[in-house]
Design an enzyme around this catalytic site. Structure first.
Site, short mmCIF file in Angstrom:
data_model
loop_
_atom_site.label_atom_id
_atom_site.label_comp_id
_atom_site.label_asym_id
_atom_site.label_seq_id
_atom_site.Cartn_x
_atom_site.Cartn_y
_atom_site.Cartn_z
N LYS A 168 87.96 24.88 -19.12
CA LYS A 168 87.30 25.46 -17.95
C LYS A 168 87.10 24.41 -16.86
CE LYS A 168 83.63 28.38 -18.47
NZ LYS A 168 83.51 29.65 -17.73
N ARG A 195 77.60 26.23 -18.45
CA ARG A 195 78.52 26.85 -19.41
C ARG A 195 79.26 25.81 -20.22
NH1 ARG A 195 80.21 32.23 -16.86
NH2 ARG A 195 79.30 32.09 -14.78
N GLY A 239 83.06 33.40 -26.01
CA GLY A 239 81.82 33.96 -26.54
C GLY A 239 81.20 33.19 -27.68
N MET A 282 80.14 29.94 -27.71
CA MET A 282 79.06 29.00 -27.37
C MET A 282 78.13 29.61 -26.33
SD MET A 282 80.96 25.32 -27.55
CE MET A 282 82.44 25.89 -26.75
N ARG A 335 92.49 30.44 -16.46
CA ARG A 335 93.05 29.77 -17.65
C ARG A 335 94.28 30.56 -18.07
NH1 ARG A 335 87.97 31.66 -21.47
NH2 ARG A 335 88.25 33.86 -21.03
N HIS A 394 84.97 41.76 -25.84
CA HIS A 394 85.16 40.91 -27.01
C HIS A 394 86.15 41.55 -27.98
CE1 HIS A 394 84.13 39.48 -31.10
NE2 HIS A 394 84.08 38.31 -30.47
N SER A 439 117.56 23.80 -53.12
CA SER A 439 116.76 24.74 -52.35
C SER A 439 115.32 24.57 -52.81
CB SER A 439 117.26 26.16 -52.60
OG SER A 439 116.46 27.06 -51.87
N CYS A 484 113.51 28.12 -49.83
CA CYS A 484 113.53 29.56 -50.03
C CYS A 484 112.18 30.09 -50.47
CB CYS A 484 114.61 29.95 -51.04
SG CYS A 484 114.34 29.27 -52.68
N TYR A 544 118.71 24.30 -43.73
CA TYR A 544 118.33 25.65 -43.32
C TYR A 544 116.99 26.04 -43.95
CZ TYR A 544 119.74 27.14 -48.00
OH TYR A 544 119.81 27.27 -49.36
#
Lengths: 934, 934
Positions: free
Chosen positions: B26, B97, B106, B108, B348, B468, B792, B859, B879
């Site tokens: 902020k 704030r 929400g 703090m 933000r 919220h 693997s 895997c 991979y």
């Protein structure tokens, strides 16, 4: 070009004792004996490299071998003054025997009397003046050659043996019972019939050419390196298949050419108990194989050879002394007397019991023959446990009369169910490992090995102290009574009759391998001499000669070893016992073991069933008292030695009853709803308890348990210290895999400690450390050492998690794994150095990097296994911890590790400023049995 | 000396957007906005370092802070032309704030209207000309200050809230229902009564001094960094506690000074679906908190702001565009309109759904705003799964009428049982993880987080798209419908009434987060747009705008990633699906999965129950055919891509029935003795099946199974190759811990291969490799690579054995482990890099040392987890393999890993030959959401 053939004998010997790898034990020793001027029949050795070549090249020989062997045969002929195939004079006969780097008695093939054929047999008959003798030799030769070289030996016990069938028919026809009653004419017929059987089965004529016979023998011996029983033997004793065997071709001398001939085996000291003096067996007018086979009961050398052949006895005594002094160890000698002339056939370091190993080694140090270091390295560490083995107790034997008596061939006391078939023995014990059996046989053969391994003891009707049964029993550390001629064994009915008493399979019998006595039924046992002095105090040291030597050995071990030796003990009693056996501290106290005594389990169960923190804390109150008392007892017993206490480890499910009825009772007792109890028990069950809610995970979910245990330990420590006994508690957090887990538990412990010290106005030093028993702990040991003041390797669990193998479920594939040699030894007995060992090394490096003075120990069962102890020494641990009765083994192994390391260093540096001698590096060849494979 | 206070505003700004770590998100953004000339109310930021200092020093501040804050306040007064405590003119009021490095909405505390007291309230009343307004501000301030600074907020829901109690009483007395109906006199009384309550509870007078009030606010914000819900939030989102928060003190502007005032929140693009254009909510005559609290239902900016305030709308549109272009990302803006003047309070990077993340990022590339690399790095890889989430199917909705409609706040379709209490939701799902619940609430608060995490979807009666519930749902990827005013919720009776219909707890309900519709009962779902195009082919690409962007993103990912992406697939259907989703091969085919289809299991069971090799081989005959057919289908589907087939792995006990009745049936079916079946099943049970007889241990004990499987694979390969489709089978031996095990199985495979190729007169290339899934395999990978052509990593089992934690039993301690943060994330979801990762690194090094060209894959389920995929990239694997629906995630994560690596290299070298721009290193600050924490 490689030298494949080494001669030995009066006229020139190429090898010596140091060349065991190349010439095998037998070949090297024959060469050495010849070299030091002993009367050895001339011969030659084909090297083990030829064996390797043989198997690497589709069973072909190096091309140059043929010429070398031909030349060597010529040399034998020249030295012995005899010729192969000679029809004018006594022909040269030779034997063809195996000889590996390490002795594998009876496992490989032998061919004797090579050189006999339809012509030379006549010459032998004429020149020896004994036609029957000559044809008996020939008959034996054809049979042996057929069996061994031409592969006519029955493959299983139910197959027909063509030679035995012909022989039995012949005896029946001749109306006699024993082979020796057959006349020369019968034997001549037998040879013909045997040869016909050979032709019928192999399609070829029996070879008449002595040279062809020799090559047949050589091939058979090399071939027998890979027979089944040799493979089993090597697996049991950890001998690599790649070593291969040498072949010894040697002029035959005859112990069976009349009553001025004999053959025998002897030890330069007693192989059972190590007492000085020659012991052994001989047979007049016999071949060597007769002694080993145990068919005829032999005479004792120490009792009658002097009387039978006084001059030979005198010479023999001198030769035996020469050999023992030369080799500086008990020698196992084979000899033959041919018409009053002594021939030495073989010498080797004698197999011996743990009793004999300790006694002889310590005596030899006292005699100035060897150094203490050599004595230490020469005794297989595991064998020391024999000295702690139970023997029949005086009380148990009271009123008991032996029902018979045999030769006391393998010390120790055994009691168990009678079993006649080795297969049966194996099956019974595999099914129930607690079942104890005694194997009862007429005699034993190499095929019986597996059955002998699982039996408590062995009882045989035939054979002496050098028979197969005796030899193998001693090596296996089994009680053995052999040559017990009062036994009448019926394999078909499976009964053993002794006098008028008949025993069935499954009846109990007891054998005393120290005395040779056999008892009916089960006989209780009592502890060893050592334990009688150390623990029972029922015997004074001055009356205990073995104890005295044991003590000497232990004090030498203490002098050389670098590893500390601790014990795993959970009670004051255990602790005291361990101190008597030399423990320097406790490496593992399992707090949960305490809960199983008497009513303590109820308190613990109440705690487990509690469903609130408050209820749990309430249930913990009486446990605190109980644990504190236990710890006080241990701290007092340990008199200031360090004591490592492990916090609660096993999953809680192990502590609660699993049957509905027991649960109901428990519910009633605690005034709980039985449904709730059942639910809680069900809740605690796990899919993989080994990987479940246990170790520090318990302490993290139930911090009040850790708090209680820490308080119990520290209050006990303070109480004992206040009374004047120093204490060194080391609190061990189990199953840590992560520094965060450790910190959580450590914080609780340190908080409790601060509280206790404040409350009691008294402080004691203590350490907080952890088990390293899961791979993540090993891998992140550098991080964990930031908190942990010591590591103790829990190698049981580290093996389970590191290998991903549950010890409880291993049985489903263990046999195939042994067969395949996936691990060099059972990884739950001997540390898997290639895998788990690597994890340990990583952890040691990590721990020391973060905390150079970190204490490092091992408390898994591997702590009492010699190979694993040596690994711990090399890995740089501070101590090993094992069960009290393994302490002497661990000490000895630790000393061996230190000496071997020093020896290696000295050998590398080539130093010789006295250290070489000090550490027993006097000879070019290592004489020890330490397994250093040099 | 450290600079602790940073000013921002028209008259001078010290910070900028790059200082997020120091100033919080902020603070940095306020500074940045001020710097680029946007209308930001003046203020200052106290740095996060002060927070760190605060907690490190017993909640004390650095001594020099006081003076800095005083100076900064003076500067605000000067810039804004207002004074704190001014009784002559409109007084300066400030807000206080929090602002952490990462947004924690929400979580703090915030204090508004600081500066009001008994005197300034009068001035405010006078100057604003609105007495009621002034006293309402004051009443709110006292209440908020009491709650937050003086800690009077009730600790639990059952505690009495003194302010609410007084307020309710007042409303009752005044005969009104709503706060807004209270008159100025009531509000004056309320302030008095509130202050009396403060005095009563705290023992102190309410502070009248504005400076004291400011310090109270600052302390409260710093203090709220460590409140419970903030801690839970950080744990959920992996934010370190050490980061701390900054505090922003800023001049208040008023959106509630009349109908020419407003306050609102907006996104520069749609946060649900990413469509261009401003969206947002505003409330006329309100404070910002009213919007977020969701008490009043707001107006939509895009619908009515232009009409309500045309000039402001014009300015606002420009500002929004400026911001998006400046930050090159969707902005989430808070603003206030004070008497027609626009003030920007915050901007933000916007939270967004996966849908919006993909759409906006791809669009921005196409608009030339960002590079493809930035687009790739900006999308949290996991979010892409949202695009593959099922939505309600047309068929399922057929005939269904929504019973009500709310705001489509979180896309996705959810169906489940109604639950009203978050605790309930958590309990139900913990008990049965398969249970699906929909959380139904009037509105949600941060306290409800845990319940929201486990719910399928969220339905609320109040609050808009920025409430919220909406915010958190989107972040969690949950379907959410909010602000649905037709809902009548009774928390006590636990009922939900919609119109005349009443639902009880446990009744089914369905919510469509895409449309905002709510349906009665369960509604079947259908696949996403992407899947409709790719798999169902029910939609054309040209009609699927999201699909088009998805394809663009995937093609960029393919361009940048270095890791290969394979799939775990056991059937031809799976294989085809995976190819459509971009699989380049199969990394794991679990042969045993095939056995569960239809009657196949019977053949397999017959094989398991066989008690001789012969019977087993007989039972294997039909299995050979079945498996071959399956493999042919897979090879054909994969069209020449490599296919890794794992040999039989699970313990056999998993395949047999455990109930007596089923066993009996089976026995009858196979003509076996039921006792024998029961015995065999019992025999197969294990103490720790995870560490038991499974993997290659099965193939070693039953080589005929390996033989059958190898034959099935290779015959299938030959059959398919013969028909012209290339094949690349890779045969994988599971649970190897030792080269010997590998060699045993490899030998069988190679022998079978030779036979098959000879029989069929056709050869195919194939590889033989192994899973690395137990620690010993990792530690001895150098040895195993002598045989294995590929590794693997089976990270599921490697995690279980490496950590010594059974996944099935982890539940007993998982909560405490999360609490303690033993692992940074659930090790079964995200690879434990510090432990298991080290084992993998050791194995990679060992494997490459022996066999530099070894193929390396993973895997385990970690193959589809972004953090783990990035680890695999760094560890140098070839991979990753994951389930088909995780393929897009894996691809994106792999591309992110490659780009991040390159970025790091470029950043290290400081190069700038075009690569910097190419890899998106254009700005000093990293704008991505890749979690690189820069």
């Amino acid at each position: 070009m490689a030298k494949y053939v080494y001669n030995f004998g009066k006229d020139g010997t190429d090898g010596d004792a140091s060349m065991k790898n190349l010439l095998g034990g037998k070949g090297a020793n024959l060469a050495e004996m010849a070299k030091i001027g002993l009367p050895v029949p001339s011969g030659f050795t084909i090297t083990t490299e030829v064996c390797t070549y043989f198997y690497a090249n589709g069973k072909q020989y190096p091309p140059e071998l043929k010429a070398d062997v031909d030349a060597a045969i010529k040399k034998i002929e020249a030295t012995m003054g005899k010729k192969l195939g000679d029809t004018n004079d006594l022909p040269l006969l030779v034997s063809c025997r195996s000889g590996a780097r390490e002795s594998m008695p009876g496992m490989m093939d032998t061919v004797l009397n090579i050189g006999l054929n339809d012509k030379t047999v006549e010459t032998l008959a004429k020149k020896s003046g004994d036609e029957r003798y000559a044809w008996d030799c020939y008959r034996r030769f054809v049979q042996m050659y057929g069996d061994v070289v031409l592969d006519m030996k029955p493959k299983s016990k139910t197959d027909i043996d063509p030679f035995e069938e012909i022989l039995e028919a012949k005896k029946h026809k001749a109306g006699v019972k024993l082979d020796s009653e057959l006349k020369a004419e019968h034997l001549k017929e037998l040879v013909k019939e045997f040869k016909a059987a050979v032709k019928k089965q192999t399609g070829k004529d029996f070879p008449e050419d002595p040279i062809e016979q020799i090559w047949g023998g050589i091939s058979a011996v090399f071939g027998s390196w890979m027979n089944d029983r040799a493979i089993v033997y090597r697996r049991t004793y950890g001998i690599p298949h790649e070593w291969g065997t040498a072949v010894n071709v040697q002029a035959m001398v005859f112990g069976n050419m009349g009553d001025d001939c004999a053959t025998g085996v002897a030890l330069t000291r007693n192989g059972s108990n190590g007492e000085p003096g020659i012991t052994g067996d001989y047979l007049i007018n016999a071949q060597g194989e007769d002694v080993v086979a145990g068919i005829r009961s032999p005479k004792k050398i120490e009792e009658s050879l002097k009387k039978d052949m006084p001059k030979v006895w005198e010479q023999f005594s001198k030769v035996a002394l020469t050999l023992e002094n030369h080799y500086r160890d008990i020698q196992d000698i084979e000899f033959t007397i041919e018409r009053q002339k002594l021939w030495m056939l073989q010498t080797r370091n004698a197999k011996r019991t743990g009793f004999a190993a300790v006694r002889a080694a310590v005596d030899m140090v006292n005699e100035g023959l060897i150094t203490p270091q050599e004595a230490i390295c020469r005794i297989p560490a595991n064998d020391v446990t024999q000295l702690l083995q139970p023997i029949f107790s005086g009380a148990g034997l009271k009123g008991k009369t032996p029902i018979t008596r045999g030769i006391n061939a393998g010390p120790g006391a055994a009691t168990g169910k009678i079993v006649f078939q080795p297969d049966d023995a194996e099956r019974i014990v595999q099914k129930n490992p607690k079942e104890k059996v005694v194997l009862v046989r007429r005699e034993t053969t190499p095929e019986d090995l597996r059955g002998m391994i699982v039996a408590q003891g062995i009882l045989t009707a035939f054979g002496g102290a050098a028979s197969h049964a005796a030899l193998v029993s001693r090596q296996l550390g089994k009680a053995c009574v052999c040559g017990c001629d009062g036994l009448d064994i019926d394999y078909v009915k499976e009964t053993l009759t002794i006098g008028k008493k008949t025993f069935k399979k499954g009846d109990y019998i007891s054998v005393d391998g120290f005395t040779g006595n056999v008892y009916e039924g089960e006989v209780p046992t009592s502890p060893s001499e050592i334990l009688q002095v150390l623990l029972e105090k029922s015997l004074k040291a001055k009356d205990a000669p073995l104890y005295q030597r044991y003590q000497q050995l232990m004090s030498w071990s203490d002098r050389y070893r670098k590893l500390g030796i601790r014990t795993n003990a959970d009670t004051p009693t255990d602790s005291k016992r361990a101190i008597a056996l030399g423990a320097e501290g406790i490496g593992l106290t399992r707090t949960e073991h305490m809960f199983f005594e008497g009513e303590k389990i109820d308190h613990f169960r109440r705690m487990i069933l509690a469903d609130t923190v408050e209820a749990r804390e309430e249930a913990l109150v009486p446990l605190l008292k109980i644990q504190q008392t236990d710890f006080e007892g241990i701290f007092e017993a340990m008199e200031g030695r360090p004591v490592t206490v492990r916090l609660l480890d096993p999953p809680l499910h192990e502590f609660v009853p699993h049957e509905a009825k027991e649960q109901e009772e428990l519910a009633k007792k605690f005034g709980l709803d039985k449904k709730k109890v059942a639910e809680r028990v069900h809740e605690l069950a796990e899919s993989n308890p080994m990987l479940g809610h246990r170790g520090c995970r318990l302490g993290i979910v139930y911090p009040e348990i850790t708090r209680m245990q820490a308080r119990a330990i520290l209050q006990a420590a303070v109480a004992v210290a206040k009374k004047g006994t120093p204490v060194h508690p080391e609190i061990m957090i189990p199953l840590v895999g992560n520094i965060t887990e450790f910190r959580h538990q450590e914080k609780i412990i340190r908080e409790v400690a601060a509280q206790v010290f404040k409350e009691k106005q008294f402080t004691v030093d203590y350490l907080v450390g952890t088990m390293i028993e899961i791979p993540r702990a090993a891998i992140t040991a550098d991080e964990i050492a930031e908190g942990a003041e010591f590591f103790s390797f829990g190698t049981n669990d580290l093996t389970q998690t590191g290998l991903g193998i549950s010890r409880d479920d291993y049985g489903a594939f263990i046999n195939q794994y042994k067969e395949l040699e996936v691990f060099p030894a059972d990884p739950f007995q001997t540390l898997d150095q290639g895998g788990v060992g690597k994890l340990i090394k990583i952890a040691v490096a990590g721990g020391k990097e973060t905390r150079p003075d970190i204490k490092l120990g091992i408390c898994g069962e591997h702590g009492g296994d010699p190979a694993s102890v040596k690994f711990c020494h090399k890995a740089g641990l501070s101590y090993v911890s094992c069960s009290p009765f393994r302490l002497p083994v661990a000490k000895l192994a630790a000393a061996q590790a230190a000496i071997e390391e020093k020896k290696e260093k000295v050998a590398k540096k080539g130093e010789d400023n006295g250290t070489r001698e000090f550490y027993g590096v006097v000879k070019t060849q290592c004489q020890c049995q330490c397994g250093c494979k040099k």
